[in-house]
Design a protein around this motif. Structure first.
Motif, PDB file in Angstrom:
ATOM      1  N   GLU A  38      -0.217 -11.019  15.325  1.00  0.00           N
ATOM      2  CA  GLU A  38       0.274 -10.168  16.414  1.00  0.00           C
ATOM      3  C   GLU A  38       0.403  -8.718  15.959  1.00  0.00           C
ATOM      4  OE1 GLU A  38       4.071  -9.758  19.485  1.00  0.00           O
ATOM      5  OE2 GLU A  38       3.791 -11.613  18.329  1.00  0.00           O
ATOM      6  N   LEU A  39       0.933  -8.511  14.750  1.00  0.00           N
ATOM      7  CA  LEU A  39       1.091  -7.142  14.258  1.00  0.00           C
ATOM      8  C   LEU A  39      -0.267  -6.497  14.006  1.00  0.00           C
ATOM      9  CD1 LEU A  39       3.169  -5.004  13.439  1.00  0.00           C
ATOM     10  CD2 LEU A  39       3.023  -5.868  11.102  1.00  0.00           C
ATOM     11  N   THR A  40      -1.215  -7.255  13.477  1.00  0.00           N
ATOM     12  CA  THR A  40      -2.561  -6.730  13.252  1.00  0.00           C
ATOM     13  C   THR A  40      -3.182  -6.278  14.562  1.00  0.00           C
ATOM     14  OG1 THR A  40      -2.820  -8.259  11.393  1.00  0.00           O
ATOM     15  CG2 THR A  40      -4.826  -7.257  12.264  1.00  0.00           C
ATOM     16  N   ASP A  41      -2.926  -7.018  15.616  1.00  0.00           N
ATOM     17  CA  ASP A  41      -3.459  -6.663  16.930  1.00  0.00           C
ATOM     18  C   ASP A  41      -2.767  -5.441  17.513  1.00  0.00           C
ATOM     19  OD1 ASP A  41      -5.175  -7.371  19.263  1.00  0.00           O
ATOM     20  OD2 ASP A  41      -3.240  -7.664  20.254  1.00  0.00           O
ATOM     21  N   ARG A  42      -1.478  -5.295  17.226  1.00  0.00           N
ATOM     22  CA  ARG A  42      -0.692  -4.218  17.837  1.00  0.00           C
ATOM     23  C   ARG A  42      -0.833  -2.884  17.106  1.00  0.00           C
ATOM     24  NH1 ARG A  42       5.042  -7.209  19.241  1.00  0.00           N
ATOM     25  NH2 ARG A  42       5.767  -5.040  19.468  1.00  0.00           N
ATOM     26  N   LEU A  43      -1.121  -2.914  15.811  1.00  0.00           N
ATOM     27  CA  LEU A  43      -1.187  -1.682  15.032  1.00  0.00           C
ATOM     28  C   LEU A  43      -2.609  -1.384  14.593  1.00  0.00           C
ATOM     29  CD1 LEU A  43       1.926  -1.865  12.657  1.00  0.00           C
ATOM     30  CD2 LEU A  43       1.731  -0.741  14.888  1.00  0.00           C
ATOM     31  N   ASP A  44      -2.985  -0.132  14.675  1.00  0.00           N
ATOM     32  CA  ASP A  44      -4.292   0.311  14.191  1.00  0.00           C
ATOM     33  C   ASP A  44      -4.124   0.832  12.776  1.00  0.00           C
ATOM     34  OD1 ASP A  44      -6.936   1.009  14.012  1.00  0.00           O
ATOM     35  OD2 ASP A  44      -6.713   2.881  15.156  1.00  0.00           O
ATOM     36  N   THR A  45      -3.793  -0.075  11.868  1.00  0.00           N
ATOM     37  CA  THR A  45      -3.576   0.301  10.477  1.00  0.00           C
ATOM     38  C   THR A  45      -3.879  -0.899   9.599  1.00  0.00           C
ATOM     39  OG1 THR A  45      -1.998   1.381   8.975  1.00  0.00           O
ATOM     40  CG2 THR A  45      -1.128  -0.350  10.386  1.00  0.00           C
ATOM     41  N   GLN A  46      -3.862  -0.699   8.301  1.00  0.00           N
ATOM     42  CA  GLN A  46      -4.144  -1.786   7.374  1.00  0.00           C
ATOM     43  C   GLN A  46      -2.924  -2.692   7.243  1.00  0.00           C
ATOM     44  OE1 GLN A  46      -6.631  -1.577   3.580  1.00  0.00           O
ATOM     45  NE2 GLN A  46      -4.592  -1.255   2.743  1.00  0.00           N
ATOM     46  N   ILE A  47      -3.123  -3.991   7.422  1.00  0.00           N
ATOM     47  CA  ILE A  47      -2.063  -4.990   7.248  1.00  0.00           C
ATOM     48  C   ILE A  47      -2.500  -5.923   6.117  1.00  0.00           C
ATOM     49  CG2 ILE A  47      -0.681  -6.784   8.326  1.00  0.00           C
ATOM     50  CD1 ILE A  47      -0.285  -4.025   9.584  1.00  0.00           C
ATOM     51  N   ILE A  48      -1.806  -5.837   4.977  1.00  0.00           N
ATOM     52  CA  ILE A  48      -2.201  -6.554   3.768  1.00  0.00           C
ATOM     53  C   ILE A  48      -1.415  -7.849   3.636  1.00  0.00           C
ATOM     54  CG2 ILE A  48      -2.386  -6.460   1.261  1.00  0.00           C
ATOM     55  CD1 ILE A  48      -2.398  -3.449   1.412  1.00  0.00           C
ATOM     56  N   GLY A  49      -2.121  -8.928   3.306  1.00  0.00           N
ATOM     57  CA  GLY A  49      -1.477 -10.184   2.963  1.00  0.00           C
ATOM     58  C   GLY A  49      -1.409 -10.365   1.460  1.00  0.00           C
ATOM     59  N   ASP A  50      -0.189 -10.439   0.944  1.00  0.00           N
ATOM     60  CA  ASP A  50       0.037 -10.723  -0.479  1.00  0.00           C
ATOM     61  C   ASP A  50       0.614 -12.125  -0.605  1.00  0.00           C
ATOM     62  OD1 ASP A  50       0.662 -10.807  -3.168  1.00  0.00           O
ATOM     63  OD2 ASP A  50       2.342  -9.409  -3.026  1.00  0.00           O
TER      64      ASP A  50
ATOM     65  N   LEU B  39      -6.659  -7.965   1.891  1.00  0.00           N
ATOM     66  CA  LEU B  39      -6.185  -8.915   0.886  1.00  0.00           C
ATOM     67  C   LEU B  39      -5.650  -8.171  -0.321  1.00  0.00           C
ATOM     68  CD1 LEU B  39      -6.070 -11.730  -0.606  1.00  0.00           C
ATOM     69  CD2 LEU B  39      -8.455 -11.270  -1.291  1.00  0.00           C
ATOM     70  N   LEU B  40      -4.438  -8.525  -0.751  1.00  0.00           N
ATOM     71  CA  LEU B  40      -3.944  -8.074  -2.047  1.00  0.00           C
ATOM     72  C   LEU B  40      -4.410  -9.092  -3.074  1.00  0.00           C
ATOM     73  CD1 LEU B  40      -2.104  -5.611  -2.880  1.00  0.00           C
ATOM     74  CD2 LEU B  40      -0.437  -7.354  -3.493  1.00  0.00           C
ATOM     75  N   LEU B  41      -5.157  -8.635  -4.067  1.00  0.00           N
ATOM     76  CA  LEU B  41      -5.773  -9.540  -5.027  1.00  0.00           C
ATOM     77  C   LEU B  41      -5.042  -9.503  -6.360  1.00  0.00           C
ATOM     78  CD1 LEU B  41      -9.392 -10.473  -5.432  1.00  0.00           C
ATOM     79  CD2 LEU B  41      -8.233  -9.665  -7.491  1.00  0.00           C
ATOM     80  N   LYS B  42      -4.512 -10.674  -6.771  1.00  0.00           N
ATOM     81  CA  LYS B  42      -3.840 -10.831  -8.053  1.00  0.00           C
ATOM     82  C   LYS B  42      -4.402 -12.085  -8.713  1.00  0.00           C
ATOM     83  CE  LYS B  42       0.578  -8.916  -6.379  1.00  0.00           C
ATOM     84  NZ  LYS B  42       1.961  -9.289  -5.960  1.00  0.00           N
ATOM     85  N   VAL B  43      -5.049 -11.940  -9.850  1.00  0.00           N
ATOM     86  CA  VAL B  43      -5.719 -13.074 -10.485  1.00  0.00           C
ATOM     87  C   VAL B  43      -4.740 -14.191 -10.804  1.00  0.00           C
ATOM     88  CG1 VAL B  43      -7.082 -13.825 -12.466  1.00  0.00           C
ATOM     89  CG2 VAL B  43      -7.539 -11.606 -11.421  1.00  0.00           C
ATOM     90  N   ASN B  44      -3.547 -13.852 -11.289  1.00  0.00           N
ATOM     91  CA  ASN B  44      -2.641 -14.918 -11.726  1.00  0.00           C
ATOM     92  C   ASN B  44      -1.964 -15.638 -10.562  1.00  0.00           C
ATOM     93  OD1 ASN B  44      -0.759 -12.824 -11.116  1.00  0.00           O
ATOM     94  ND2 ASN B  44       0.693 -13.678 -12.583  1.00  0.00           N
ATOM     95  N   GLN B  45      -2.162 -15.168  -9.331  1.00  0.00           N
ATOM     96  CA  GLN B  45      -1.672 -15.934  -8.186  1.00  0.00           C
ATOM     97  C   GLN B  45      -2.466 -17.221  -7.986  1.00  0.00           C
ATOM     98  OE1 GLN B  45      -1.874 -13.137  -4.886  1.00  0.00           O
ATOM     99  NE2 GLN B  45       0.348 -13.000  -4.835  1.00  0.00           N
TER     100      GLN B  45
ATOM    101  N   ILE C 180      -9.969  -4.978   0.278  1.00  0.00           N
ATOM    102  CA  ILE C 180      -9.425  -5.563  -0.943  1.00  0.00           C
ATOM    103  C   ILE C 180      -8.604  -4.511  -1.677  1.00  0.00           C
ATOM    104  CG2 ILE C 180      -9.936  -6.827  -3.053  1.00  0.00           C
ATOM    105  CD1 ILE C 180     -11.086  -8.121  -0.515  1.00  0.00           C
ATOM    106  N   GLN C 181      -7.377  -4.863  -2.011  1.00  0.00           N
ATOM    107  CA  GLN C 181      -6.554  -4.010  -2.870  1.00  0.00           C
ATOM    108  C   GLN C 181      -6.198  -4.815  -4.114  1.00  0.00           C
ATOM    109  OE1 GLN C 181      -2.110  -2.274  -2.524  1.00  0.00           O
ATOM    110  NE2 GLN C 181      -3.543  -1.294  -1.096  1.00  0.00           N
ATOM    111  N   VAL C 182      -6.741  -4.413  -5.253  1.00  0.00           N
ATOM    112  CA  VAL C 182      -6.453  -5.080  -6.525  1.00  0.00           C
ATOM    113  C   VAL C 182      -5.079  -4.625  -7.008  1.00  0.00           C
ATOM    114  CG1 VAL C 182      -7.156  -5.300  -8.932  1.00  0.00           C
ATOM    115  CG2 VAL C 182      -8.877  -5.342  -7.118  1.00  0.00           C
ATOM    116  N   SER C 183      -4.258  -5.589  -7.429  1.00  0.00           N
ATOM    117  CA  SER C 183      -2.863  -5.257  -7.714  1.00  0.00           C
ATOM    118  C   SER C 183      -2.391  -5.785  -9.060  1.00  0.00           C
ATOM    119  CB  SER C 183      -1.963  -5.838  -6.621  1.00  0.00           C
ATOM    120  OG  SER C 183      -0.585  -5.654  -6.926  1.00  0.00           O
ATOM    121  N   GLU C 184      -1.504  -4.998  -9.673  1.00  0.00           N
ATOM    122  CA  GLU C 184      -0.773  -5.413 -10.860  1.00  0.00           C
ATOM    123  C   GLU C 184       0.352  -6.354 -10.477  1.00  0.00           C
ATOM    124  OE1 GLU C 184       2.718  -3.361 -10.477  1.00  0.00           O
ATOM    125  OE2 GLU C 184       1.485  -3.814  -8.723  1.00  0.00           O
TER     126      GLU C 184
END
Length: 430
Positions: free
Chosen positions: A297-309, A331-337, A358-362
């Motif tokens: 719903e939020l992705t549909d309502r906002l014209d911005t990036q919505i990241i799932g971590d 997508l927030l990308l974390k290898v150890n997840q 894709i956002q690669v994250s520490e």
């Protein structure tokens, strides 16, 4: 030259003075080591860490993981080629036999997988980013700088975990980091003047902790003032890692924030007002980790990036679910997840094929190992989140400087993210 001769491990310390794992893979071409990061703000669906749970280091030791590497994993992988990354990772997954990597440990598997990857790059005489991404790799990521911290990462009363500035108007990584550093200095002066010198203490990722600050809007106001006082309005946008699971109560289905409680609808309206009032281009984990419907719903309502971590935890199955339901667009990308390099790369490719950025994250617990910077470039991610200050963070930036110099004119700043237009019309500078 590519066969694994031995795999060793040792217990080392991360930036929080907590134990983590360092794995070394030896071939005739040389040795390669990889350090395993650890998160403080962890999703319930992440791969499980194996810790000793004894009297040492308050139970956080990893001697069990060291023994698992050397006594169980090494005998199974010796003699295999480090160029067979997918096969090696499949063997690790098969040996573990659980969805959450709870037998061998997600931290154990991550260390071995990453060390094999780095050993492959050594054997191929290639920089790690080139080994991951191939000959045409050229994207240098836009950094997201966590200037003011809250939530699980700090001692402040701010509900949002990270209040970020994003130098989308820079022309290179080196310029982006310079501009952000200058904003950080200016912001420090504002924080000290208005909230006292003690507010210059930093959280896990180097962001300030203003004492008494409880409203994310006040944090964004401080960041905007620092940007504007430097005349950098055309270079920056804002973003946030909300980490909403940290202030969500599943028993009441409410979010506790700023001295009140909110329903999902209340929070969605808050985000709409926030994006209308501030140049926010990205929200990470704006709702709790199982609310695919709310994310959609939020992705549909906002014209911005919505990241799932915490929503996706770099897990292809959960990403499939999110794609089918229209939940998020990044997508927030974390290898150890997820555990292995192969699974993380599969997650990234699945997301990218379906138009997700894709956002690669520490993680909040890091070492000075710089494989994260190489991974962001190798995956053509276009975005990276790796904190602000402290040497384990700045070493990632130093590595990006090296890669930028190596790429020369072939390098393109942020090209990976711009291909998918993740920021929508909000992706404008201040």
């Amino acid at each position: 030259m590519t066969q694994i001769q031995d795999i060793r491990a040792r217990e080392i310390l991360d930036n929080r003075l907590e134990p983590t794992l360092r794995v070394t893979v030896e071939t005739a071409a040389g040795c390669a080591t990889a350090d395993v990061p650890a998160g403080r703000s962890r999703g319930e669906h992440e791969a499980v860490e194996v810790r000793d749970r004894d009297d040492r280091y308050s139970g956080l030791g990893v001697r069990r993981a060291v023994a698992t590497v050397e006594e169980q994993i090494a005998p199974q992988l010796r003699g295999r080629s480090v160029f067979e990354q997918r096969l090696l990772d499949e063997l690790l997954v098969e040996m573990d036999g659980t969805e959450t990597k709870s037998t061998l440990g997600g931290n154990t598997i991550t260390g071995v997988s990453l060390a094999c990857l780095k050993a492959g790059a050594t054997a191929a005489s290639q920089p790690l980013y080139r080994y991951i991404g191939g000959a045409t790799t050229s994207t240098l990521p836009i950094p997201f700088f966590d200037m003011i911290e809250g939530g699980e990462l700090s001692g402040s009363a701010l509900p949002f975990q990270e209040h970020q500035v994003v130098p989308i108007g820079a022309e290179s990584v080196s310029e982006a980091v310079r501009l952000a550093a200058e904003v950080y200095y200016e912001l420090g002066d504002l924080v000290a003047a208005e909230y006292g010198e003690a507010s210059l203490n930093v959280g896990d990722e180097g962001g300030y902790n203003p004492i008494g600050l409880t409203d994310p809007r006040d944090a964004f106001d401080l960041e905007l003032r620092a940007i504007e006082q430097l005349g950098y309005q055309n270079a920056f946008a804002l973003a946030a890692d909300v980490a909403a699971s940290q202030f969500y109560d599943p028993d009441t289905d409410r979010y506790a924030m700023m001295g009140t409680t909110m329903t999902r609808d209340d929070l969605l309206e808050f985000y709409e007002d926030l994006v209308d009032s501030y140049p926010i281009i990205s929200l990470e984990d704006p709702l709790h980790e199982n609310d695919f419907e709310g994310f959609a719903e939020l992705t549909d309502r906002l014209d911005t990036q919505i990241i799932g971590d915490d929503l996706f935890v770099t897990n292809p199955d959960r990403i499939h679910n999110g794609i089918a339901r229209g939940a998020g667009n990044a997508l927030l990308l974390k290898v150890n997840q997820i555990g292995t390099v192969t699974e993380a790369c599969d997650a990234a490719q699945l997301a990218a094929r379906n138009g997700y950025s894709i956002q690669v994250s520490e993680r909040s617990g890091q070492t000075a190992d710089t494989w994260l910077a190489d991974l962001a470039v190798g995956l053509d991610a276009g975005q990276i989140k790796t904190g602000v200050t402290r040497s384990e963070r700045t070493e990632q930036y130093n590595r990006l400087f090296e890669i930028e110099a190596n790429l020369g004119q072939a390098g393109t700043y942020g090209a990976g993210s711009s291909k998918n237009q993740p920021f929508g019309s909000a992706g404008e500078t201040l």
